[in-house]
Write an enzyme that holds these catalytic residues in place. Structure first.
Site, PDB file in Angstrom:
ATOM      1  N   SER A 129       0.838  -1.194   0.000  1.00  0.00           N
ATOM      2  CA  SER A 129       0.000   0.000   0.000  1.00  0.00           C
ATOM      3  C   SER A 129       0.876   1.248   0.000  1.00  0.00           C
ATOM      4  O   SER A 129       2.009   1.224   0.485  1.00  0.00           O
ATOM      5  CB  SER A 129      -0.896   0.015   1.245  1.00  0.00           C
ATOM      6  N   TYR A 133      -0.881  -0.710  10.523  1.00  0.00           N
ATOM      7  CA  TYR A 133      -1.220  -1.152   9.170  1.00  0.00           C
ATOM      8  C   TYR A 133      -0.120  -0.736   8.195  1.00  0.00           C
ATOM      9  O   TYR A 133       0.345  -1.543   7.382  1.00  0.00           O
ATOM     10  CB  TYR A 133      -2.557  -0.539   8.745  1.00  0.00           C
TER      11      TYR A 133
END
Length: 255
Positions: A146, A160
């Site tokens: 990501s 995350y």
């Protein structure tokens, strides 16, 4: 050049919707037999399989919790049984923010859940699949990371972001480990991709619009934008690329 994956079998984890579904559909459209992995969205996974079959592709839905080592092994075993041959394409798409929470509030349980679904899943599904790839002398592994891995993510997403940064480092190490085995490992780093449960759950309308205004291409990405890059990375067009991370973000982050 037309990408032809006929005769090759694939697994896409977390493929009942969003980016995973788009990747599974693209691989099947190119001729691959695709195992559509899901955790709890069985109906959605079966709909994805039905859609692929309606277009003439081959697919099967397989339930497995890939955040657990035994779930990863189950997925690999059932996919091989379904197709009767080793899996030569693996796309580790399963991942989740799980919950936005500051470090002050972080619990050990939430930390482990985030790391397990984003990093551990990729490690142990790959572990289960690699022996078959080595035996066939041909394999492509694509791990989804990501843009958060580069910028630390939004509020309450530091763990995350760290898990996705770990995926990038893991992909590089895996690529070196597998070099010479006929197996390439690369990563895709999506930016702001619409049409996914992620932003429907974790991003407000205001934050979404503000983000889009900051993207040079002035639009959010689509799952299909990511699927096109995945298709390239599992094809022979990427034969000389390994250990790389490709950014798919409309210019919001440029390396």
């Amino acid at each position: 050049m037309i990408i032809d994956l006929t005769g090759r079998s694939a697994i896409v984890t977390g493929a009942s919707g969003g980016i995973g579904k788009a990747i599974a559909t693209a691989l099947a459209a190119a001729g691959a037999k695709v195992a559509v992995n899901y955790l709890s969205s069985g109906d959605a996974a079966e709909e994805a399989v039905a859609s692929i079959r309606s277009l003439g592709g081959q697919a099967v839905a397989i339930q497995a919790d890939v955040s657990l080592a035994e779930g990863a092994e189950k997925l690999a075993r059932e996919a091989k049984e379904a197709f009767g041959e080793p899996i030569e394409i693996l796309v580790n798409n399963a991942g989740h923010l799980v919950q936005r929470l500051s470090n002050e509030e972080m619990t050990e349980d939430l930390y482990e859940r985030i790391m397990d679904v984003n990093l551990k899943s990729a490690v142990f599904v790959a572990k289960a699949i690699i022996p078959g790839m080595k035996a066939s002398g041909n394999g492509r592994i694509v791990n989804l990371t990501s843009v958060a891995a580069h910028n630390g993510g939004g509020p309450g997403a530091s763990i995350y972001a760290a898990s996705k940064a770990a995926v990038i480092a893991y992909t590089k190490g895996l690529a070196k480990e597998l070099a010479g085995s006929g197996i390439n490992a690369n990563a895709i780093s999506p930016g702001f991709i619409g049409g996914t449960a992620f932003h429907s759950t974790f991003t407000s309308a205001g934050a979404r619009e503000a983000t889009i205004q900051g993207i040079p291409l002035r639009r959010e990405g689509t799952p299909e934008d990511v699927a096109g890059v995945a298709l390239f990375l599992v094809s022979e067009l990427s034969a000389y690329i390994t250990g790389e991370t490709i950014e798919v973000n409309g210019g919001m982050y440029m390396r």
